[in-house]
Design an enzyme around this catalytic site. Sequence first.
Site, PDB file in Angstrom:
ATOM      1  N   LYS A  23     -10.736 -13.974  -2.316  1.00 21.89           N
ATOM      2  CA  LYS A  23     -11.629 -12.812  -2.244  1.00 21.89           C
ATOM      3  C   LYS A  23     -10.985 -11.726  -3.098  1.00 21.89           C
ATOM      4  CE  LYS A  23     -14.335  -9.944   0.857  1.00 21.89           C
ATOM      5  NZ  LYS A  23     -14.216  -8.737   0.072  1.00 21.89           N
ATOM      6  N   LEU A  26     -20.513  -9.741   3.007  1.00 19.76           N
ATOM      7  CA  LEU A  26     -19.959 -10.917   3.693  1.00 19.76           C
ATOM      8  C   LEU A  26     -19.543 -10.501   5.099  1.00 19.76           C
ATOM      9  CD1 LEU A  26     -17.593 -12.472   0.995  1.00 19.76           C
ATOM     10  CD2 LEU A  26     -19.594 -13.569   2.010  1.00 19.76           C
ATOM     11  N   GLU A  37     -12.147 -19.912  -1.601  1.00 21.33           N
ATOM     12  CA  GLU A  37     -11.706 -19.288  -2.856  1.00 21.33           C
ATOM     13  C   GLU A  37     -11.196 -17.877  -2.604  1.00 21.33           C
ATOM     14  OE1 GLU A  37     -16.090 -18.226  -4.551  1.00 21.33           O
ATOM     15  OE2 GLU A  37     -15.558 -20.332  -4.452  1.00 21.33           O
ATOM     16  N   CYS A  72      22.151  22.325   3.317  1.00 20.79           N
ATOM     17  CA  CYS A  72      22.246  20.934   3.762  1.00 20.79           C
ATOM     18  C   CYS A  72      21.739  20.757   5.200  1.00 20.79           C
ATOM     19  CB  CYS A  72      23.690  20.433   3.661  1.00 20.79           C
ATOM     20  SG  CYS A  72      23.785  18.671   4.055  1.00 20.79           S
ATOM     21  N   ASP A 101     -15.867  -2.981  10.918  1.00 21.05           N
ATOM     22  CA  ASP A 101     -16.543  -4.134  11.529  1.00 21.05           C
ATOM     23  C   ASP A 101     -16.760  -3.922  13.018  1.00 21.05           C
ATOM     24  OD1 ASP A 101     -16.662  -5.440   9.184  1.00 21.05           O
ATOM     25  OD2 ASP A 101     -14.927  -6.729   9.544  1.00 21.05           O
ATOM     26  N   CYS A 117      23.843  17.755  -1.775  1.00 20.67           N
ATOM     27  CA  CYS A 117      24.815  18.592  -1.097  1.00 20.67           C
ATOM     28  C   CYS A 117      26.141  18.413  -1.842  1.00 20.67           C
ATOM     29  CB  CYS A 117      24.952  18.158   0.362  1.00 20.67           C
ATOM     30  SG  CYS A 117      26.352  18.958   1.168  1.00 20.67           S
ATOM     31  N   LYS A 151     -17.019 -20.822   2.039  1.00 24.15           N
ATOM     32  CA  LYS A 151     -18.450 -21.050   1.813  1.00 24.15           C
ATOM     33  C   LYS A 151     -18.812 -22.487   2.172  1.00 24.15           C
ATOM     34  CE  LYS A 151     -18.303 -17.793  -2.021  1.00 24.15           C
ATOM     35  NZ  LYS A 151     -18.347 -17.557  -3.463  1.00 24.15           N
TER      36      LYS A 151
END
Length: 715
Positions: A144, A109, A142, A445, A63, A469, A327
């Site tokens: 998405k 959107l 609502e 180790c 964006d 180990c 909306k």
Amino acid sequence: MYDQDQQRRLFNLSKDLLKTDTGAKVTVGEAKEEVNQLRETIVYHEWKYYVKNDPVISDFEYDHLYKRLEALEEQYPDLITPDSPTQRVSADLTSDFPTVKHLSPMLSLANSYNEDDLNDFDTSIRKLTSLDENAVIEYAVEPKFDGGTIVLVYENDLLVRGATRGNGDEGEEITNNAKVIRSIPLKAEFSKYGLSRVELRGEVVIRKDVFKKMNDQKAAAGETLYANPRNTATGGLRIKDPKEVAQRGLEAFVFQMSYAEDADGNNGTRQFEKHSEIIDMLGNLGFKIPQSARTVVSDVKGVLKFCNNRETNREAYPYEIDGMVVKVNSLVLQEICGATSHHPRWAIAFKFKAKQATTKLLDVEYQVGKIGSITPVAKLEPVQLAGVTVSSVSLHNEDFITSKDIRLGDTVLVERAGDVIPYIVKPMDELRDGSEIIIDFPKTCPINPDSRPYGVELIRTEGEAAWRCPDCVCGAQDLMRMIFHISKDAMNIDGFGGAYIIRFHEMGWLRNMADIYNLDYDQIAELEGFGQKSAANLKKSIDKAKSNPIRRLLHSLSIHHLGKRASVLISERIEHVLDLKEWTIEDYTNIKDIGPVVAENMIEWFANERNVEMLRQMEAYGVNMHQTQEDKPVEVAADAPLVGKTILFTGALQHFSRKEAQKLATLAGAKNISAVSSNLDILVVGEKAGSKLRKAEALGTVQIMTEDEFLALVS
Ligand code: IVH
């Protein structure tokens, strides 16, 4: 389309471009170059996202690039070209299925991320519609859905076409696949509303639990796992064989009617005033629509409140959602607002905090566990993920690293979902420049390598993923065992945390678990941050733990594979912990639910004189080694009221403590479990019950009862 070199260059170029503020002012000459670079990178990221389904930057970053390009083009309109990403809605199609034109083009959107963005959206709506700040504007909010878009056409009540979104104008025809998705009605009576031809938009998704089950099955069969529900849904839509599609557990929600025609060929949406009425109609016609996860509110405050609430409950929602869509509810106002070439002006997505991000793998460190397992840990360039900074994630084991081919210096995709610990999804191998280094898992180790003259060789038992180990001389494993020993799951020593263990260990006061019961509290009282009172409190907690039932003690010893349940089963059958010195493999394996692996580990542990000596020390310091009343098996009558049921208590109980309640349930034959899932039969709710209650309600399969109802049932 892009080779590795190009991809790396474009990725780095986008990171550079992101450093510029979207509103920064530049000369026309500078703008010209930046605009070209922005276009090149945006086209690349759109290809990654829409064509390859494999984005390499976040939506937020995309964006930013897009907005910057828009801003420069607004400042210098002469620079606009017909092929600029801002001037088109299209992206390339992968043309395996026939291409069809949508009845109405589908835009994207715009995104919002916070309260300010939502207020700006509301202000722009008021401007566009010439409504003043006191006018009420209803918003439908609502989920998405994070799946794959599907576009459905119904003619004379019959489903005649299904298509993917494609480039927005044209998609791929996947009617046969749409038909096998059972939540898409083959017939819907639009004629009741006088409509002869409609186009709907929706999202194809997979329930999170269904997805998990599919992956569990794949894991059991040794097959490659699906990456996430989203890719599994979008990929599922484009499988050639509808029979195979049918097995993917796909579902479709509808969220928009994008075209409607009546019998005379006229616009058929005139009969509706609001978007929410259309969604209600679709629900009535048998389509799947979000129920309690959508709402209609009358101001932007309400929008924010609902969005925040849904974000908080995101994990409990059965489907993956990456935000909410806001909306304008009035269809007339929608029409007045119109659209840009990119998105409708009457709608906006409210994006939740990202669960995925890319960052650099800087280093790998190693940790040792209480049974000696060596865990590699990735050190990352700090990155923001769903609201927290992540700089270190587990790489689990050698196989995890090799199967994903993770290399030092890689750019990696990291994900954090809800309560789940962040993990590396994959390295972005398209961004490699050749300087990445293959991770060589240590042979000796790696913990405190300087503490011994030679390296202790690591071992890996067949069938296990971890290297261990086997011969700890540096004390690191004892330290981890002590930290586990005092924990809630084990001896449950209140007010004693891992930090104290580490501190006392450094002081040389704690070498193994027995030392915990022989601390010098006068010395502790002298420590900075302590004092008489805290030292006395610590003593009280440790003394209390001394009389714990032996099932806790057994579990607290960190014997490989000896879990809580096996500890209970063994404790039921012994008088004294050291009885186990005499136990044989058969004594263990005769117990239902205990296998040979645990048996062998137990025998090995009790054959080690050092361990036995440690237990004797503990007993000398007053730690209980005898079977207690609590260790004895509970007798349940065959006709007890809750035989075969699972139960969970939540909230503040008024009649009894949680422990007492659980005991009552056990006596009544029920099994206490700790999480709400489809395995749960009964949830007993006290006061202020929270997420567990909501989750149980959402599941709809759990019997929910009050304390009184529970009491009536068991008495
Ligand atoms: S409305 C004009 N509502 O998000 C666009 N989209 O670009 C109308 N999506 O891939 C879209 N849930 O498939 C809308 N409740 C919802 C949605 C939703 C998911 C997806 C859609 C598209 C993207 C929007």
